[in-house]
Motif scaffolding. Sequence first.
Motif, PDB file in Angstrom:
ATOM      1  N   THR A  48      -3.847  10.395  -2.117  1.00 60.38           N
ATOM      2  CA  THR A  48      -4.165   9.199  -2.897  1.00 60.38           C
ATOM      3  C   THR A  48      -3.549   7.972  -2.246  1.00 60.38           C
ATOM      4  O   THR A  48      -2.371   7.986  -1.879  1.00 60.38           O
ATOM      5  CB  THR A  48      -3.619   9.322  -4.328  1.00 60.38           C
ATOM      6  OG1 THR A  48      -4.152  10.495  -4.927  1.00 60.38           O
ATOM      7  CG2 THR A  48      -3.991   8.103  -5.155  1.00 60.38           C
ATOM      8  N   THR A  49      -4.349   6.931  -2.091  1.00 60.60           N
ATOM      9  CA  THR A  49      -3.820   5.665  -1.592  1.00 60.60           C
ATOM     10  C   THR A  49      -3.976   4.606  -2.678  1.00 60.60           C
ATOM     11  O   THR A  49      -4.939   4.621  -3.444  1.00 60.60           O
ATOM     12  CB  THR A  49      -4.554   5.212  -0.329  1.00 60.60           C
ATOM     13  OG1 THR A  49      -5.954   5.142  -0.597  1.00 60.60           O
ATOM     14  CG2 THR A  49      -4.322   6.198   0.809  1.00 60.60           C
ATOM     15  N   THR A  50      -3.018   3.715  -2.741  1.00 62.82           N
ATOM     16  CA  THR A  50      -3.025   2.646  -3.734  1.00 62.82           C
ATOM     17  C   THR A  50      -2.709   1.341  -3.024  1.00 62.82           C
ATOM     18  O   THR A  50      -1.826   1.300  -2.172  1.00 62.82           O
ATOM     19  CB  THR A  50      -1.981   2.902  -4.835  1.00 62.82           C
ATOM     20  OG1 THR A  50      -2.224   4.181  -5.424  1.00 62.82           O
ATOM     21  CG2 THR A  50      -2.062   1.832  -5.915  1.00 62.82           C
ATOM     22  N   TYR A  51      -3.435   0.295  -3.391  1.00 63.25           N
ATOM     23  CA  TYR A  51      -3.251  -1.009  -2.757  1.00 63.25           C
ATOM     24  C   TYR A  51      -3.006  -2.075  -3.812  1.00 63.25           C
ATOM     25  O   TYR A  51      -3.584  -2.030  -4.907  1.00 63.25           O
ATOM     26  CB  TYR A  51      -4.490  -1.396  -1.946  1.00 63.25           C
ATOM     27  CG  TYR A  51      -4.809  -0.450  -0.820  1.00 63.25           C
ATOM     28  CD1 TYR A  51      -5.640   0.649  -1.007  1.00 63.25           C
ATOM     29  CD2 TYR A  51      -4.254  -0.651   0.448  1.00 63.25           C
ATOM     30  CE1 TYR A  51      -5.922   1.530   0.022  1.00 63.25           C
ATOM     31  CE2 TYR A  51      -4.535   0.222   1.486  1.00 63.25           C
ATOM     32  CZ  TYR A  51      -5.359   1.308   1.261  1.00 63.25           C
ATOM     33  OH  TYR A  51      -5.638   2.183   2.294  1.00 63.25           O
ATOM     34  N   THR A  52      -2.184  -3.041  -3.464  1.00 65.68           N
ATOM     35  CA  THR A  52      -2.081  -4.197  -4.331  1.00 65.68           C
ATOM     36  C   THR A  52      -3.394  -4.964  -4.253  1.00 65.68           C
ATOM     37  O   THR A  52      -4.099  -4.940  -3.223  1.00 65.68           O
ATOM     38  CB  THR A  52      -0.888  -5.079  -3.932  1.00 65.68           C
ATOM     39  OG1 THR A  52      -0.654  -6.040  -4.943  1.00 65.68           O
ATOM     40  CG2 THR A  52      -1.117  -5.780  -2.602  1.00 65.68           C
ATOM     41  N   THR A 112      -5.711  -0.946   5.317  1.00 67.55           N
ATOM     42  CA  THR A 112      -5.880   0.498   5.189  1.00 67.55           C
ATOM     43  C   THR A 112      -4.596   1.196   5.604  1.00 67.55           C
ATOM     44  O   THR A 112      -4.109   0.985   6.721  1.00 67.55           O
ATOM     45  CB  THR A 112      -7.037   1.004   6.061  1.00 67.55           C
ATOM     46  OG1 THR A 112      -8.246   0.317   5.705  1.00 67.55           O
ATOM     47  CG2 THR A 112      -7.240   2.506   5.855  1.00 67.55           C
ATOM     48  N   ASP A 154       0.107   8.902  -1.178  1.00 67.47           N
ATOM     49  CA  ASP A 154       0.616  10.106  -1.817  1.00 67.47           C
ATOM     50  C   ASP A 154      -0.360  11.188  -1.427  1.00 67.47           C
ATOM     51  O   ASP A 154      -1.446  11.220  -2.007  1.00 67.47           O
ATOM     52  CB  ASP A 154       0.655   9.906  -3.328  1.00 67.47           C
ATOM     53  CG  ASP A 154       1.246  11.114  -4.041  1.00 67.47           C
ATOM     54  OD1 ASP A 154       1.247  11.122  -5.278  1.00 67.47           O
ATOM     55  OD2 ASP A 154       1.701  12.034  -3.358  1.00 67.47           O
ATOM     56  N   TRP A 200       5.097   0.436  -8.176  1.00 67.13           N
ATOM     57  CA  TRP A 200       4.018   0.395  -9.171  1.00 67.13           C
ATOM     58  C   TRP A 200       4.542   0.811 -10.552  1.00 67.13           C
ATOM     59  O   TRP A 200       3.896   1.558 -11.281  1.00 67.13           O
ATOM     60  CB  TRP A 200       2.845   1.294  -8.783  1.00 67.13           C
ATOM     61  CG  TRP A 200       2.340   1.231  -7.384  1.00 67.13           C
ATOM     62  CD1 TRP A 200       2.107   2.300  -6.569  1.00 67.13           C
ATOM     63  CD2 TRP A 200       1.971   0.083  -6.600  1.00 67.13           C
ATOM     64  NE1 TRP A 200       1.633   1.889  -5.356  1.00 67.13           N
ATOM     65  CE2 TRP A 200       1.529   0.533  -5.334  1.00 67.13           C
ATOM     66  CE3 TRP A 200       1.978  -1.294  -6.847  1.00 67.13           C
ATOM     67  CZ2 TRP A 200       1.106  -0.337  -4.318  1.00 67.13           C
ATOM     68  CZ3 TRP A 200       1.550  -2.167  -5.830  1.00 67.13           C
ATOM     69  CH2 TRP A 200       1.121  -1.687  -4.594  1.00 67.13           C
ATOM     70  N   LYS A 235      -6.772  -5.268  -1.114  1.00 65.98           N
ATOM     71  CA  LYS A 235      -7.849  -4.276  -1.206  1.00 65.98           C
ATOM     72  C   LYS A 235      -9.054  -4.720  -0.402  1.00 65.98           C
ATOM     73  O   LYS A 235      -9.480  -5.863  -0.470  1.00 65.98           O
ATOM     74  CB  LYS A 235      -8.256  -4.076  -2.663  1.00 65.98           C
ATOM     75  CG  LYS A 235      -7.323  -3.165  -3.445  1.00 65.98           C
ATOM     76  CD  LYS A 235      -7.807  -2.980  -4.871  1.00 65.98           C
ATOM     77  CE  LYS A 235      -6.846  -2.112  -5.656  1.00 65.98           C
ATOM     78  NZ  LYS A 235      -7.242  -1.968  -7.081  1.00 65.98           N
ATOM     79  N   ALA A 286       0.854  -1.190   0.000  1.00 62.54           N
ATOM     80  CA  ALA A 286       0.000   0.000   0.000  1.00 62.54           C
ATOM     81  C   ALA A 286       0.884   1.232   0.000  1.00 62.54           C
ATOM     82  O   ALA A 286       1.874   1.276   0.718  1.00 62.54           O
ATOM     83  CB  ALA A 286      -0.899   0.018   1.232  1.00 62.54           C
ATOM     84  N   THR A 287       0.534   2.202  -0.834  1.00 58.37           N
ATOM     85  CA  THR A 287       1.284   3.453  -0.879  1.00 58.37           C
ATOM     86  C   THR A 287       0.355   4.622  -0.610  1.00 58.37           C
ATOM     87  O   THR A 287      -0.869   4.516  -0.796  1.00 58.37           O
ATOM     88  CB  THR A 287       1.980   3.647  -2.229  1.00 58.37           C
ATOM     89  OG1 THR A 287       1.001   3.609  -3.274  1.00 58.37           O
ATOM     90  CG2 THR A 287       3.027   2.579  -2.469  1.00 58.37           C
TER      91      THR A 287
END
Length: 127
Positions: free
Chosen positions: A56-60, A68, A53, A109, A64, A50-51
């Motif tokens: 914005t959050t992004t999950y593998t 969190t 920014d 990513w 998902k 999980a990243t």
Amino acid sequence: QVQLVESGGGSVQPGGSLRLSCVASASECNRFSFVGWFRQAPGKEREGVATIDPRTTTYTASVKGRFTISSDNAKKTLYLQMNSLKPDDTAMYYCAADCDGRGVRFSVWGRLRYLYWGQGTQVTVSS
């Protein structure tokens, strides 16, 4: 320059929960930001979990809806709330941060970043 200290790992049964924390000290950074959480299982490459920014959050895909990521910038702390844990989540979990674009090169990513890493915290999910 940058120190990242993870905590909160442990051994849990499938379906259990853990909350990881990563506290940063980065006194010499002009620009510091948390990048996210990564993990590495034995015999496998390190992968993004999980990243974050700022907005914005992004999950593998595999986490998902279960994990969190969040941060408290005032406390310079990054968190990862992990629910409904599965045996496949077993790995060493690492926190990563960016300090002025320095650090170790790593693909996040598909984008090359230069990251500082913590020492990791072990998560083991087993019945």
